[in-house]
Design a protein around this motif. Structure first.
Motif, short mmCIF file in Angstrom:
data_model
loop_
_atom_site.label_atom_id
_atom_site.label_comp_id
_atom_site.label_asym_id
_atom_site.label_seq_id
_atom_site.Cartn_x
_atom_site.Cartn_y
_atom_site.Cartn_z
N ILE A 1 19.99 -5.80 -21.14
CA ILE A 1 19.52 -7.19 -21.18
C ILE A 1 18.40 -7.30 -22.20
CG2 ILE A 1 18.64 -9.14 -19.87
CD1 ILE A 1 21.35 -8.18 -18.91
N ASN A 2 18.73 -7.87 -23.34
CA ASN A 2 17.75 -8.09 -24.40
C ASN A 2 17.29 -9.55 -24.30
OD1 ASN A 2 16.38 -6.95 -26.68
ND2 ASN A 2 17.71 -8.11 -28.05
N VAL A 3 16.06 -9.74 -23.85
CA VAL A 3 15.56 -11.10 -23.66
C VAL A 3 15.03 -11.64 -24.98
CG1 VAL A 3 13.90 -12.57 -22.49
CG2 VAL A 3 14.98 -10.67 -21.25
N ARG A 4 15.61 -12.74 -25.39
CA ARG A 4 15.13 -13.41 -26.60
C ARG A 4 14.09 -14.44 -26.20
NH1 ARG A 4 18.45 -17.39 -30.77
NH2 ARG A 4 17.00 -19.04 -30.25
N SER A 5 12.85 -14.19 -26.61
CA SER A 5 11.78 -15.15 -26.35
C SER A 5 11.53 -15.94 -27.62
CB SER A 5 10.49 -14.45 -25.91
OG SER A 5 9.51 -15.40 -25.55
N ASP A 6 11.55 -17.27 -27.50
CA ASP A 6 11.49 -18.13 -28.68
C ASP A 6 10.11 -18.69 -28.96
OD1 ASP A 6 14.12 -17.69 -29.28
OD2 ASP A 6 14.87 -19.46 -28.25
N THR A 7 9.10 -17.96 -28.54
CA THR A 7 7.72 -18.39 -28.76
C THR A 7 7.40 -18.58 -30.24
OG1 THR A 7 7.15 -16.05 -28.57
CG2 THR A 7 6.76 -17.42 -26.64
N TYR A 8 7.90 -17.69 -31.08
CA TYR A 8 7.59 -17.78 -32.51
C TYR A 8 8.43 -18.84 -33.21
CZ TYR A 8 4.29 -13.95 -32.61
OH TYR A 8 3.17 -13.18 -32.42
N ILE A 9 9.54 -19.23 -32.62
CA ILE A 9 10.31 -20.35 -33.15
C ILE A 9 9.60 -21.66 -32.85
CG2 ILE A 9 12.46 -21.66 -32.94
CD1 ILE A 9 13.92 -19.08 -32.43
N VAL A 10 9.05 -21.78 -31.65
CA VAL A 10 8.41 -23.03 -31.21
C VAL A 10 7.08 -23.25 -31.93
CG1 VAL A 10 7.38 -24.21 -29.23
CG2 VAL A 10 9.57 -23.04 -28.98
N ASP A 11 6.26 -22.18 -32.00
CA ASP A 11 4.94 -22.33 -32.65
C ASP A 11 4.41 -20.95 -33.03
OD1 ASP A 11 2.47 -23.02 -33.59
OD2 ASP A 11 1.74 -23.93 -31.74
N ALA A 12 4.72 -20.51 -34.22
CA ALA A 12 4.33 -19.17 -34.65
C ALA A 12 2.83 -18.99 -34.75
CB ALA A 12 4.98 -18.85 -36.00
N GLU A 13 2.10 -20.06 -35.01
CA GLU A 13 0.65 -19.95 -35.23
C GLU A 13 -0.10 -19.58 -33.95
OE1 GLU A 13 -0.90 -20.09 -38.16
OE2 GLU A 13 1.10 -20.28 -39.06
N THR A 14 0.41 -19.98 -32.81
CA THR A 14 -0.30 -19.73 -31.54
C THR A 14 0.54 -18.89 -30.58
OG1 THR A 14 0.54 -21.79 -30.57
CG2 THR A 14 -1.54 -21.92 -31.76
N ALA A 15 1.54 -18.21 -31.10
CA ALA A 15 2.53 -17.56 -30.24
C ALA A 15 2.06 -16.25 -29.60
CB ALA A 15 3.81 -17.30 -31.04
N LEU A 16 1.17 -15.52 -30.24
CA LEU A 16 0.88 -14.15 -29.82
C LEU A 16 0.50 -14.01 -28.35
CD1 LEU A 16 0.73 -11.19 -30.56
CD2 LEU A 16 -1.62 -11.57 -31.35
N PRO A 17 -0.53 -14.69 -27.86
CA PRO A 17 -0.90 -14.48 -26.45
C PRO A 17 0.20 -14.90 -25.47
CG PRO A 17 -2.16 -16.30 -27.40
CD PRO A 17 -1.47 -15.61 -28.53
N GLU A 18 0.88 -16.00 -25.78
CA GLU A 18 1.97 -16.44 -24.90
C GLU A 18 3.11 -15.43 -24.91
OE1 GLU A 18 4.22 -18.88 -22.30
OE2 GLU A 18 2.08 -18.79 -22.78
N THR A 19 3.38 -14.85 -26.06
CA THR A 19 4.44 -13.85 -26.17
C THR A 19 4.12 -12.62 -25.33
OG1 THR A 19 4.98 -14.60 -28.41
CG2 THR A 19 5.74 -12.40 -27.77
N ILE A 20 2.91 -12.13 -25.47
CA ILE A 20 2.49 -10.94 -24.71
C ILE A 20 2.57 -11.21 -23.21
CG2 ILE A 20 0.50 -9.48 -24.16
CD1 ILE A 20 -0.27 -9.66 -27.14
N ASP A 21 2.17 -12.39 -22.79
CA ASP A 21 2.23 -12.75 -21.38
C ASP A 21 3.67 -12.80 -20.88
OD1 ASP A 21 1.00 -13.38 -18.96
OD2 ASP A 21 1.21 -15.53 -19.28
N ARG A 22 4.55 -13.41 -21.67
CA ARG A 22 5.96 -13.50 -21.27
C ARG A 22 6.60 -12.11 -21.22
NH1 ARG A 22 8.98 -18.55 -21.63
NH2 ARG A 22 7.46 -20.25 -21.71
N ILE A 23 6.33 -11.28 -22.20
CA ILE A 23 6.90 -9.93 -22.19
C ILE A 23 6.46 -9.18 -20.94
CG2 ILE A 23 6.91 -7.69 -23.36
CD1 ILE A 23 6.65 -9.19 -26.00
#
Length: 254
Positions: free
Chosen positions: A143-165
């Protein structure tokens, strides 16, 4: 075998395909695995990406690919082509019957052309149920989860991405796929915060494979970019034939 490819010394270069012919070429050229591109398949059907092709059409394409190559095959199921975890698992089971070994599933929806993230806690709960149902059915699937945080807003994606992962990892995700992630600093920070193999995708500013390897990337996808490139060449060739009034642009040899 497919799981181990995400933990080898060099990143897995995933050849994204859209039909049997492209899969045959991938095997001929020595790629280790193939994966479908939902966008390429949709375009080949005269549709746009975003589950605008039905699941039965996807199954038909997957069956054609699986019949011509023994390479490990992973399938992009977008949002699962379903509304409930059980329905998603039912779809995954049909893919497993075709010897598919992995899937991509994304934490966003495309509504009226706009990409919107699903609430991370809702998605985590659904993912947990999917993993449980797969285990209950004895279905082995990466199961490879595709998180689209960087598609939605790359400028502010990092913390949200880490939290989702972090959330996705706790419920059994096997890998994390982050389209549009290209910044080396962000890649390094994400790798440092998770043990999940990181999958990035072809983008204009993406670093070369060796640098990505040094940053800790474990899987590199082509997405639909190779297919789009092929279509651009096809259009140029067809235009040249029309303009020249001959088939000379095909460069037939004597």
């Amino acid at each position: 075998m497919f799981r181990e490819l995400h933990h080898q010394r060099d990143p897995l270069i995933l050849c994204n395909v859209w039909d049997a012919a492209s899969a045959i070429i991938a095997e001929k050229l020595g790629y280790q695995a193939v994966g479908t591109s939902s966008a390429a398949i949709a375009t080949s059907q005269g549709k746009t990406d975003g589950q605008n092709t039905d699941f039965e059409t996807l199954l038909t394409v997957v069956k054609q690919i699986s019949e011509v190559t023994p390479l490990p095959l992973t399938v992009d199921i977008e949002s699962g082509y379903a509304d409930t975890p059980q329905e998603v698992v039912d779809n995954i089971a049909k893919l497993a019957d075709l010897k598919v070994v992995g899937i991509n599933i994304e934490d966003s929806h495309l509504i009226d052309g706009r990409r919107t993230l699903v609430d991370k806690h809702v998605f985590t709960k659904n993912l947990s149920q999917i993993k449980t149902l797969l285990n209950d059915a004895n279905i082995e699937m990466f199961i490879n989860v595709r998180s689209d945080t960087y598609i939605v807003d790359a400028e502010t994606a990092l913390p949200e991405t880490i939290d989702r992962i972090r959330l996705y990892e706790t419920v059994g995700a096997d890998g994390i796929f982050l389209p549009c992630l290209t910044a080396p600093d962000d890649i390094a920070k994400i790798v440092a915060h998770s043990s999940l193999p990181l999958n990035v995708m072809c983008m204009p500013k993406l670093a070369g494979f060796e640098q990505l390897k040094q940053l800790g990337v474990k899987r590199i996808s082509m997405g639909n970019l190779v297919y789009d490139n092929m279509l651009a060449h096809l259009e140029d060739t067809m235009l040249s034939i029309k303009q020249q009034g001959s088939f000379e642009p095909l460069h037939f040899s004597d």
